[in-house]
Write a protein that holds these residues in place. Structure first.
Motif, PDB file in Angstrom:
ATOM      1  N   ALA A  24      40.177  37.669  25.604  1.00  0.00           N
ATOM      2  CA  ALA A  24      40.696  37.586  26.969  1.00  0.00           C
ATOM      3  C   ALA A  24      39.533  37.785  27.931  1.00  0.00           C
ATOM      4  O   ALA A  24      38.706  38.695  27.759  1.00  0.00           O
ATOM      5  CB  ALA A  24      41.770  38.636  27.206  1.00  0.00           C
ATOM      6  N   ASN A  25      39.450  36.932  28.957  1.00  0.00           N
ATOM      7  CA  ASN A  25      38.374  36.993  29.950  1.00  0.00           C
ATOM      8  C   ASN A  25      38.971  37.003  31.352  1.00  0.00           C
ATOM      9  O   ASN A  25      39.977  36.340  31.616  1.00  0.00           O
ATOM     10  CB  ASN A  25      37.437  35.789  29.833  1.00  0.00           C
ATOM     11  CG  ASN A  25      36.925  35.564  28.432  1.00  0.00           C
ATOM     12  OD1 ASN A  25      37.527  34.826  27.673  1.00  0.00           O
ATOM     13  ND2 ASN A  25      35.829  36.206  28.076  1.00  0.00           N
ATOM     14  N   TYR A  26      38.323  37.738  32.247  1.00  0.00           N
ATOM     15  CA  TYR A  26      38.736  37.770  33.655  1.00  0.00           C
ATOM     16  C   TYR A  26      37.484  37.795  34.520  1.00  0.00           C
ATOM     17  O   TYR A  26      36.546  38.547  34.247  1.00  0.00           O
ATOM     18  CB  TYR A  26      39.585  38.999  33.949  1.00  0.00           C
ATOM     19  CG  TYR A  26      39.803  39.229  35.433  1.00  0.00           C
ATOM     20  CD1 TYR A  26      40.651  38.396  36.168  1.00  0.00           C
ATOM     21  CD2 TYR A  26      39.145  40.268  36.096  1.00  0.00           C
ATOM     22  CE1 TYR A  26      40.836  38.598  37.527  1.00  0.00           C
ATOM     23  CE2 TYR A  26      39.332  40.479  37.455  1.00  0.00           C
ATOM     24  CZ  TYR A  26      40.175  39.643  38.170  1.00  0.00           C
ATOM     25  OH  TYR A  26      40.356  39.830  39.518  1.00  0.00           O
ATOM     26  N   ARG A  27      37.480  36.984  35.575  1.00  0.00           N
ATOM     27  CA  ARG A  27      36.352  36.931  36.507  1.00  0.00           C
ATOM     28  C   ARG A  27      36.863  36.949  37.947  1.00  0.00           C
ATOM     29  O   ARG A  27      37.775  36.173  38.290  1.00  0.00           O
ATOM     30  CB  ARG A  27      35.510  35.670  36.280  1.00  0.00           C
ATOM     31  CG  ARG A  27      34.319  35.523  37.253  1.00  0.00           C
ATOM     32  CD  ARG A  27      33.500  34.296  36.934  1.00  0.00           C
ATOM     33  NE  ARG A  27      32.434  34.069  37.894  1.00  0.00           N
ATOM     34  CZ  ARG A  27      31.232  34.646  37.845  1.00  0.00           C
ATOM     35  NH1 ARG A  27      30.955  35.492  36.868  1.00  0.00           N
ATOM     36  NH2 ARG A  27      30.306  34.372  38.750  1.00  0.00           N
ATOM     37  N   ASN A  28      36.295  37.819  38.759  1.00  0.00           N
ATOM     38  CA  ASN A  28      36.607  37.896  40.183  1.00  0.00           C
ATOM     39  C   ASN A  28      35.319  37.625  40.946  1.00  0.00           C
ATOM     40  O   ASN A  28      34.431  38.477  41.020  1.00  0.00           O
ATOM     41  CB  ASN A  28      37.170  39.274  40.525  1.00  0.00           C
ATOM     42  CG  ASN A  28      37.618  39.368  41.970  1.00  0.00           C
ATOM     43  OD1 ASN A  28      37.533  38.403  42.725  1.00  0.00           O
ATOM     44  ND2 ASN A  28      38.096  40.533  42.372  1.00  0.00           N
ATOM     45  N   GLN A  29      35.205  36.422  41.496  1.00  0.00           N
ATOM     46  CA  GLN A  29      33.979  35.992  42.168  1.00  0.00           C
ATOM     47  C   GLN A  29      34.121  36.125  43.671  1.00  0.00           C
ATOM     48  O   GLN A  29      35.122  35.737  44.249  1.00  0.00           O
ATOM     49  CB  GLN A  29      33.665  34.542  41.799  1.00  0.00           C
ATOM     50  CG  GLN A  29      32.364  34.026  42.386  1.00  0.00           C
ATOM     51  CD  GLN A  29      31.966  32.689  41.809  1.00  0.00           C
ATOM     52  OE1 GLN A  29      32.251  32.397  40.653  1.00  0.00           O
ATOM     53  NE2 GLN A  29      31.307  31.868  42.611  1.00  0.00           N
ATOM     54  N   TRP A  30      33.096  36.678  44.310  1.00  0.00           N
ATOM     55  CA  TRP A  30      33.044  36.887  45.752  1.00  0.00           C
ATOM     56  C   TRP A  30      34.230  37.711  46.242  1.00  0.00           C
ATOM     57  O   TRP A  30      35.016  37.265  47.088  1.00  0.00           O
ATOM     58  CB  TRP A  30      32.985  35.551  46.490  1.00  0.00           C
ATOM     59  CG  TRP A  30      31.821  34.698  46.125  1.00  0.00           C
ATOM     60  CD1 TRP A  30      30.731  35.051  45.383  1.00  0.00           C
ATOM     61  CD2 TRP A  30      31.623  33.326  46.482  1.00  0.00           C
ATOM     62  NE1 TRP A  30      29.870  34.001  45.256  1.00  0.00           N
ATOM     63  CE2 TRP A  30      30.379  32.920  45.919  1.00  0.00           C
ATOM     64  CE3 TRP A  30      32.365  32.409  47.205  1.00  0.00           C
ATOM     65  CZ2 TRP A  30      29.897  31.638  46.076  1.00  0.00           C
ATOM     66  CZ3 TRP A  30      31.877  31.123  47.371  1.00  0.00           C
ATOM     67  CH2 TRP A  30      30.651  30.753  46.809  1.00  0.00           C
ATOM     68  N   PRO A  31      34.420  38.935  45.747  1.00  0.00           N
ATOM     69  CA  PRO A  31      35.584  39.738  46.121  1.00  0.00           C
ATOM     70  C   PRO A  31      35.626  40.151  47.586  1.00  0.00           C
ATOM     71  O   PRO A  31      36.703  40.515  48.078  1.00  0.00           O
ATOM     72  CB  PRO A  31      35.471  40.966  45.200  1.00  0.00           C
ATOM     73  CG  PRO A  31      34.020  41.036  44.847  1.00  0.00           C
ATOM     74  CD  PRO A  31      33.557  39.615  44.778  1.00  0.00           C
ATOM     75  N   ASN A  32      34.489  40.137  48.285  1.00  0.00           N
ATOM     76  CA  ASN A  32      34.504  40.488  49.707  1.00  0.00           C
ATOM     77  C   ASN A  32      35.138  39.414  50.569  1.00  0.00           C
ATOM     78  O   ASN A  32      35.443  39.652  51.742  1.00  0.00           O
ATOM     79  CB  ASN A  32      33.079  40.764  50.200  1.00  0.00           C
ATOM     80  CG  ASN A  32      32.531  42.070  49.661  1.00  0.00           C
ATOM     81  OD1 ASN A  32      33.265  42.863  49.073  1.00  0.00           O
ATOM     82  ND2 ASN A  32      31.252  42.309  49.865  1.00  0.00           N
ATOM     83  N   ILE A  33      35.320  38.219  49.995  1.00  0.00           N
ATOM     84  CA  ILE A  33      35.991  37.143  50.711  1.00  0.00           C
ATOM     85  C   ILE A  33      37.455  37.161  50.286  1.00  0.00           C
ATOM     86  O   ILE A  33      37.756  37.145  49.101  1.00  0.00           O
ATOM     87  CB  ILE A  33      35.364  35.780  50.385  1.00  0.00           C
ATOM     88  CG1 ILE A  33      33.881  35.806  50.762  1.00  0.00           C
ATOM     89  CG2 ILE A  33      36.078  34.653  51.097  1.00  0.00           C
ATOM     90  CD1 ILE A  33      33.114  34.593  50.286  1.00  0.00           C
TER      91      ILE A  33
END
Length: 336
Positions: free
Chosen positions: A48-57
């Motif tokens: 299982a993989n999870y990615r949160n890119q650019w969380p400040n946006i």
């Protein structure tokens, strides 16, 4: 300002040829990178993989992947299932794809294996345009009520078939592979226009080097694994290069993403991020976390990217299978 930035991101997604989502821990998502990795573990493997890119946006980019694959040794084959979902923007744009993967393995000389893989996918794409504010809606009627969304948007959910293939050669210490996704260039437009997914080609490889000298104890696995992956999709290309260091059970890694000898459109060095990875690896269970430190023109305002990877390996340990296991060479990236 964040709402405006989010709207821009959504409109970009609607109007241009977007690249595939990516994982910084690319070897923690092997079936996503190359279908030839299917069945390269000893028996059953769940990831299982999870990615949160650019969380400040606000609600920028989030990617999920879940996979299962199995090595069917009697048929020299691997079978796998991979489900991915990518979410972008406040309008909840989703791209979901379910994939069936198959690989066939051939024993070569000098303890090398050759694996060829196929990927068959069914994709779905959708967007909630009721959460978007369009130019026409900036006007109000005589009662001061904002006008509804324009009726001529012609936005609708879409589905498509996807096809890809790959090849992988590996021994107990070295691996090298090539994969090509979206060979049929599927159209996933939400407006009945042409929005083909460009073909993506990936070249990847690495080496696993055991460490048994000096301070490292022989009863604990110690190794470094330098590796790279180069991807090209449409006019976009990217190089990731770095290494893992394992001193059982701790795993640390450092990666660089960019092409230093190339310049971007603003005549700056083409670079994206430095990736730091920390995790642990047990016999049947692995967990890792990584953070992307943005070094591109976007800078720290984006918040970088957070990524998690979780893996289970389940071996059916019977005496008969143990004897056969001596003939099977697992991929060195994922085995000790």
């Amino acid at each position: 300002m964040k709402k405006i930035y989010t709207l821009i991101l959504i409109m970009i997604q609607l109007t241009v040829f977007a690249q595939d989502p990516e994982f910084s821990q690319y070897y923690a998502a092997p079936l996503y990178m190359n279908p030839a990795f299917t069945g390269t573990a000893a028996d059953h493997r769940f990831i299982a993989n999870y990615r949160n890119q650019w969380p400040n946006i606000t609600t920028a980019f989030q990617t999920y992947a879940v996979s299962y694959d199995y090595n069917m040794e009697k048929l020299n084959s691997g079978f796998g299932l991979l489900v991915t979902q990518d979410k972008a923007g406040s309008a909840n744009m989703k791209s979901t794809q379910a994939n069936f993967q198959y690989s066939y393995k051939v024993h070569l000389k000098d303890k090398w294996m050759l694996s060829t893989g196929l990927n068959f996918g069914l994709g779905f794409r959708s967007v909630d345009y009721n959460k978007l504010v369009f130019y026409d809606q900036l006007e109000f009627d005589q009662d001061g009520i904002r006008l509804p969304p324009p009726s001529n948007l012609n936005l609708q959910n879409t589905s498509y078939f996807d096809f890809g293939a790959g090849i992988l050669a590996y021994s107990r210490k070295i691996w090298i592979g090539v994969s090509t996704a979206h060979l049929n260039r599927p159209n996933r437009s939400l407006t009945n226009d042409e929005a083909e997914i460009p073909t993506k080609t990936s070249i990847h490889g690495g080496i696993r080097i055991p460490l048994y000298h000096g301070v490292f104890k022989r009863d604990r696995v110690a190794a470094i694994a330098p590796s790279f992956v180069y991807k090209r999709q449409g006019k976009f290309d990217q190089l990731d290069i770095g290494t893992y260091f394992l001193y059982e059970p701790v795993v640390v890694g450092l990666w660089y993403r960019g092409i230093p000898i190339k310049q971007n459109v603003r005549d700056n060095i083409s670079q994206d991020a430095v990736v730091v990875i920390l995790g642990f690896q047990l016999k049947t269970f692995e967990f890792s976390y990584s953070y992307d430190i943005t070094v591109s023109d976007l800078g720290p305002i984006s918040g970088g990217a957070h990524e998690l990877a979780l893996k289970f390996n389940i071996e059916l340990a019977t005496q008969a299978r143990t004897k056969k296991r001596e003939k099977f060479i697992p991929c060195p990236t994922f085995n000790k």
